[in-house]
Design an enzyme around this catalytic site. Structure first.
Site, PDB file in Angstrom:
ATOM      1  N   SER A 162       0.797  -1.276  -0.183  1.00 15.77           N
ATOM      2  CA  SER A 162      -0.074   0.078   0.113  1.00 15.77           C
ATOM      3  C   SER A 162       0.864   1.236  -0.105  1.00 15.77           C
ATOM      4  CB  SER A 162      -1.002   0.121   1.244  1.00 15.77           C
ATOM      5  OG  SER A 162      -2.059  -0.913   0.783  1.00 15.77           O
ATOM      6  N   TYR A 193     -10.749   2.531   5.753  1.00 15.87           N
ATOM      7  CA  TYR A 193      -9.663   2.097   4.743  1.00 15.87           C
ATOM      8  C   TYR A 193     -10.135   1.115   3.932  1.00 15.87           C
ATOM      9  CZ  TYR A 193      -5.010   1.020   2.936  1.00 15.87           C
ATOM     10  OH  TYR A 193      -3.783   0.789   2.256  1.00 15.87           O
ATOM     11  N   SER A 194     -10.096   1.366   2.453  1.00 15.48           N
ATOM     12  CA  SER A 194     -10.614   0.417   1.443  1.00 15.48           C
ATOM     13  C   SER A 194      -9.743   0.514   0.255  1.00 15.48           C
ATOM     14  CB  SER A 194     -12.084   1.019   1.077  1.00 15.48           C
ATOM     15  OG  SER A 194     -12.542   0.340  -0.002  1.00 15.48           O
ATOM     16  N   ASN A 195      -9.230  -0.347  -0.396  1.00 18.54           N
ATOM     17  CA  ASN A 195      -8.492  -0.331  -1.555  1.00 18.54           C
ATOM     18  C   ASN A 195      -9.003  -0.036  -2.636  1.00 18.54           C
ATOM     19  OD1 ASN A 195      -5.839  -1.815  -0.357  1.00 18.54           O
ATOM     20  ND2 ASN A 195      -7.441  -3.174   0.160  1.00 18.54           N
ATOM     21  N   GLY A 216       2.919  -0.578   4.196  1.00 18.45           N
ATOM     22  CA  GLY A 216       2.389  -1.572   3.162  1.00 18.45           C
ATOM     23  C   GLY A 216       2.493  -2.870   3.259  1.00 18.45           C
TER      24      GLY A 216
END
Length: 400
Positions: free
Chosen positions: A117, A213-215, A355
């Site tokens: 990330s 949090y969201s990809n 990440g």
């Protein structure tokens, strides 16, 4: 392992809001578990100076080395690597453990790793550069650039802004929790497939009401970059960031590219948590895309975040937007636009991201006065103590 990809792509925020506990309790996290010291006992771990740094590094060489040794000895990391840069740009690199548990080979100094990330910071920089050029509006809706694409239960792209994507306040569900480890290891995903997975599920919250949090947010940000520029995200990232500041060991893997190009430690994965460690070095990273696909080194990450905070990648107005943060949990972590700040034990904060992706975890960042440090380990800790110890190693490097 349905929560693994979420853990694999999430940022340094993975311990926040109960998200990490859900991943671990689902037996989907990569656990270090109980590993024999015989398997992990490193040859004497070492630290070396860059030619310019002899006797002048900002931190005591033993402090960082001891932290890495402890990550291997006490927390079961196969390997740990670090790069520490002082205010004058002088660098020390460190290693501990072994680069390959099968052969016992040494850890490549400043070896390449999958940075997960941290990729989000690169994507955010490209979006903010385009904002500075007047091509993207941070407070414009997603529908302005991707009309009609983002629709679902409680989801409407006309109500979500670009800023909310970058800040994780969109309320969009994370596609990552619905992907299986072994499926994604060998499968290539198109970005639109990742988005489609997310849109099968209802919104986590109304846009702008809470941080989560969201990809998925960064997949959409990458799609917006491609729509606005007419070029692949990887090309824009390479042209606007990687080549511009001379990141010689950073790249966006090509479609289907599963290997790591330069010297690297092997990355390990355990699923289920009581199962054997598996070598996960070769893996298709496309499930990360704009949220987590890059490969880099600790030193290149230091160079990137140093250049970013020094204003070499963004105009002042856009950098100020990036550094405008909201609370992200209860540990003092704050999230801006693809950039986090975290308190230091010696006072002040450092700026970075962090990440995870199956096989590797990276943590680090830079201070406003120019110190920089990044630490990588070759399996993702699911134990809260081990997670804290990786962050403590960064703190020790930056505080000296």
């Amino acid at each position: 392992m349905r929560a693994r990809i979420r853990q694999g792509l999430r940022s340094s925020t993975r311990q926040q809001g109960g998200r990490r506990r859900r991943a671990a309790s689902a037996a989907a996290a990569v656990a270090i578990g109980v590993m024999t010291l015989g398997a992990l006992a490193p040859p004497a771990a070492s630290a070396s100076d860059s030619a310019a740094a002899s006797a002048a590094a900002a931190v005591r060489p033993d402090a960082v080395q001891q932290a890495l040794n402890a990550l291997v000895r006490d927390d079961g990391m196969p390997a740990a690597l670090a790069s520490v840069q002082d205010r004058n740009g002088r660098t020390r690199t460190y290693t501990a453990g072994v680069g390959d548990l099968t052969t016992g080979s040494k850890v490549p100094r400043d070896g390449q790793v999958r940075i997960g990330s941290n990729t989000k910071a690169f994507t955010a920089v490209v979006v903010l550069q385009l904002a500075g050029e007047g091509k993207i509006g941070l407070d414009a809706s997603v529908d302005t650039y991707l009309p009609g694409l983002v629709r679902g239960e409680g989801i409407d792209g006309r109500r979500i802004t670009v800023r909310q994507l970058l800040q994780h306040t969109s309320g969009l569900p994370d596609y990552g929790i619905h992907l299986d480890d072994d499926e994604i290891r060998n499968r290539y995903f198109e970005p639109r497939e990742l988005l489609d997975i997310a849109l099968r599920y209802k919104a986590d919250a109304a846009p702008g009401t809470t941080w989560g949090y969201s990809n998925t947010n960064y997949v959409l940000a990458g799609l917006i970059v491609q729509k606005v520029t007419g070029r692949p995200l990887a090309e824009e990232m390479d042209r606007r960031i990687i080549k511009r500041i001379g990141l010689r060991h950073t790249y966006f893997p090509a479609p289907g590219e599963m290997t790591i190009r330069e010297p690297h430690p092997q990355g390990y994965h355990r699923n289920p948590v009581d199962g054997p460690l598996r070598d996960f070095t070769e893996s298709d990273p496309s499930a990360g895309w704009a949220a987590g696909q890059l490969i880099s080194t600790n030193s290149d990450l230091n160079r990137f975040f140093t250049a970013l905070l020094a204003g070499h990648l963004l105009p002042a107005d856009q950098l100020a937007e990036m550094r405008t943060t909201v609370p992200a949990g209860t540990s003092g972590l704050r999230y801006g636009l693809g950039l986090t700040s975290r308190p230091l034990s010696c006072g002040g904060v450092y700026w970075g991201h962090g990440g995870d992706i199956a096989g590797y975890e990276t943590r680090g960042g830079v201070t406003d006065d120019g110190r920089a440090a990044n630490v990588a380990v070759t399996t993702i800790p699911t134990d809260e103590a081990a997670t804290q110890h990786v962050k403590d190693a960064v703190d020790r490097a930056l505080c000296g």
